[in-house]
Enzyme design. Sequence first.
Site, PDB file in Angstrom:
ATOM      1  N   TYR A 159     -16.594  32.264 -26.107  1.00  0.00           N
ATOM      2  CA  TYR A 159     -15.323  31.885 -25.495  1.00  0.00           C
ATOM      3  C   TYR A 159     -14.199  32.654 -26.189  1.00  0.00           C
ATOM      4  O   TYR A 159     -14.011  32.531 -27.404  1.00  0.00           O
ATOM      5  CB  TYR A 159     -15.107  30.369 -25.597  1.00  0.00           C
ATOM      6  CG  TYR A 159     -13.713  29.984 -25.186  1.00  0.00           C
ATOM      7  CD1 TYR A 159     -13.248  30.312 -23.919  1.00  0.00           C
ATOM      8  CD2 TYR A 159     -12.855  29.346 -26.064  1.00  0.00           C
ATOM      9  CE1 TYR A 159     -11.943  30.010 -23.545  1.00  0.00           C
ATOM     10  CE2 TYR A 159     -11.561  29.030 -25.696  1.00  0.00           C
ATOM     11  CZ  TYR A 159     -11.107  29.373 -24.434  1.00  0.00           C
ATOM     12  OH  TYR A 159      -9.823  29.082 -24.074  1.00  0.00           O
ATOM     13  N   LYS A 187     -14.436  20.745 -19.117  1.00  0.00           N
ATOM     14  CA  LYS A 187     -15.279  21.414 -18.115  1.00  0.00           C
ATOM     15  C   LYS A 187     -16.205  20.403 -17.439  1.00  0.00           C
ATOM     16  O   LYS A 187     -15.748  19.478 -16.804  1.00  0.00           O
ATOM     17  CB  LYS A 187     -16.031  22.563 -18.770  1.00  0.00           C
ATOM     18  CG  LYS A 187     -15.217  23.387 -19.757  1.00  0.00           C
ATOM     19  CD  LYS A 187     -14.025  24.078 -19.134  1.00  0.00           C
ATOM     20  CE  LYS A 187     -13.301  24.927 -20.173  1.00  0.00           C
ATOM     21  NZ  LYS A 187     -12.008  25.395 -19.731  1.00  0.00           N
ATOM     22  N   ARG A 203      -4.497   7.083 -34.177  1.00  0.00           N
ATOM     23  CA  ARG A 203      -4.859   8.442 -34.622  1.00  0.00           C
ATOM     24  C   ARG A 203      -6.136   8.417 -35.459  1.00  0.00           C
ATOM     25  O   ARG A 203      -6.819   9.420 -35.617  1.00  0.00           O
ATOM     26  CB  ARG A 203      -3.695   9.094 -35.394  1.00  0.00           C
ATOM     27  CG  ARG A 203      -3.995  10.502 -35.880  1.00  0.00           C
ATOM     28  CD  ARG A 203      -2.737  11.377 -36.049  1.00  0.00           C
ATOM     29  NE  ARG A 203      -1.707  10.728 -36.829  1.00  0.00           N
ATOM     30  CZ  ARG A 203      -1.694  10.647 -38.170  1.00  0.00           C
ATOM     31  NH1 ARG A 203      -2.682  11.178 -38.869  1.00  0.00           N
ATOM     32  NH2 ARG A 203      -0.707  10.053 -38.797  1.00  0.00           N
ATOM     33  N   ASP A 212     -21.805  25.660 -29.329  1.00  0.00           N
ATOM     34  CA  ASP A 212     -20.932  25.384 -28.188  1.00  0.00           C
ATOM     35  C   ASP A 212     -21.834  25.317 -26.967  1.00  0.00           C
ATOM     36  O   ASP A 212     -22.329  26.334 -26.482  1.00  0.00           O
ATOM     37  CB  ASP A 212     -19.866  26.481 -28.048  1.00  0.00           C
ATOM     38  CG  ASP A 212     -18.911  26.233 -26.877  1.00  0.00           C
ATOM     39  OD1 ASP A 212     -19.254  25.426 -25.980  1.00  0.00           O
ATOM     40  OD2 ASP A 212     -17.834  26.858 -26.846  1.00  0.00           O
TER      41      ASP A 212
END
Length: 378
Positions: free
Chosen positions: A103, A201, A51, A176
């Site tokens: 978005y 994407k 992690r 972004d």
Amino acid sequence: MTNTWSPETMLAQALGEIEAEYGGVVPTIHPATTFIRAPDNTYPTGVAYSRDDNPTGAPAERLIARLEGAEKALLFASGMAAAVAVFESLPVGTHVVAPKVMYWGLRKWLLDRTAAGRLRVDFADLHLAGEAEAAVRAGETKLLWLETPANPLWHVTDIQAMAAVAKAAGAALAVDSTAATPLLTRPLDLGADVVMHSATKYLNGHSDVMAGALAFRETGAIFDAIKTVRHDGGAILGPFEAWLLLRGMRTLHLRVDAACRGAMAVAERFANDPRVSNVLYPGLAAHPGHAVARRQMRGGFGGMLSIRVKAGESAAIAAAANVRIWKRATSLGGVESLIEHRASIEGAGSPAPGDLLRLSVGIESPDDLIADLDRALG
Ligand SMILES: Cc1ncc(COP(=O)(O)O)c(C=O)c1O
């Protein structure tokens, strides 16, 4: 050696890294979540628990950092996890400016966080001159967030101009850049501090991995705070997804090139079609953001566009129902072309008009895609 490599070579060879144990030309998957501590109480490889840092993700992080001209990149479990980490790294009540058109999932999250008192977010039309200056508060705004080209209207925002506004106000600039990919635009070169990608994407490109990435101009307070959020919130990408992501990235340049050419062909074909009232694509000279896009995008204008169907919402939904090659699905940036009635998914408050269909152009023959859409429009 890789300093002189072009992005295409960096991608095809994933920086030319060779796996240490057997000399494999692809990296090993390290599924281990925990790593051995030496008798002297240290961790000799620097990795203790996956992690904190995941060794399988490291090659993809190095590659993304190099493509973006960043000092470091971090992988996340999704694009949303990456974006949320940026905002969660800010103190309670921080003032943030974000675009009105972005978005929708992140816009909804920001509205919810604002309602909960976690952040103070003002939304502005950052692609229009003077709007960012009016929204940003000097000394108070700590983050200017933008998306370009922006979902689903494909507004283009001038990153260099936004960097100047952010700097003057003492705010960081985060971009972004999912739709632009690291190949078409390098926001850090234009003054941004952080670049975000939904790696679900284009970076992965095969609609089979959920992932996110952030690339940082430099390691410092912002990087440290965001890495802490990733660690403490457990938002790191798992090893199998990280491995698949790197495999997908090796063909990014080929896929983005094909998507750009296909999107331009579709945009040009339907720009003056009597059944279509508007084609929203930054590559068209008539697009309001075309001049800025020419300046800040290199090698193409991306694979995303939207069309507005003249006969209205029900005709748009009917056209999406009639396609055979385009796939009726959400998301973008995969090898298969997708079509979506955007207002249906975004719901109330969406800036997407009811007559709008969003198109993610994949790598199929543009002629086939055009013929299919032509037939579907009736
Ligand atoms: C531009 C953009 N940013 C962020 C996201 C969120 O990414 P993810 O779905 O990987 O969480 C998406 C997803 O559609 C997107 O299109």
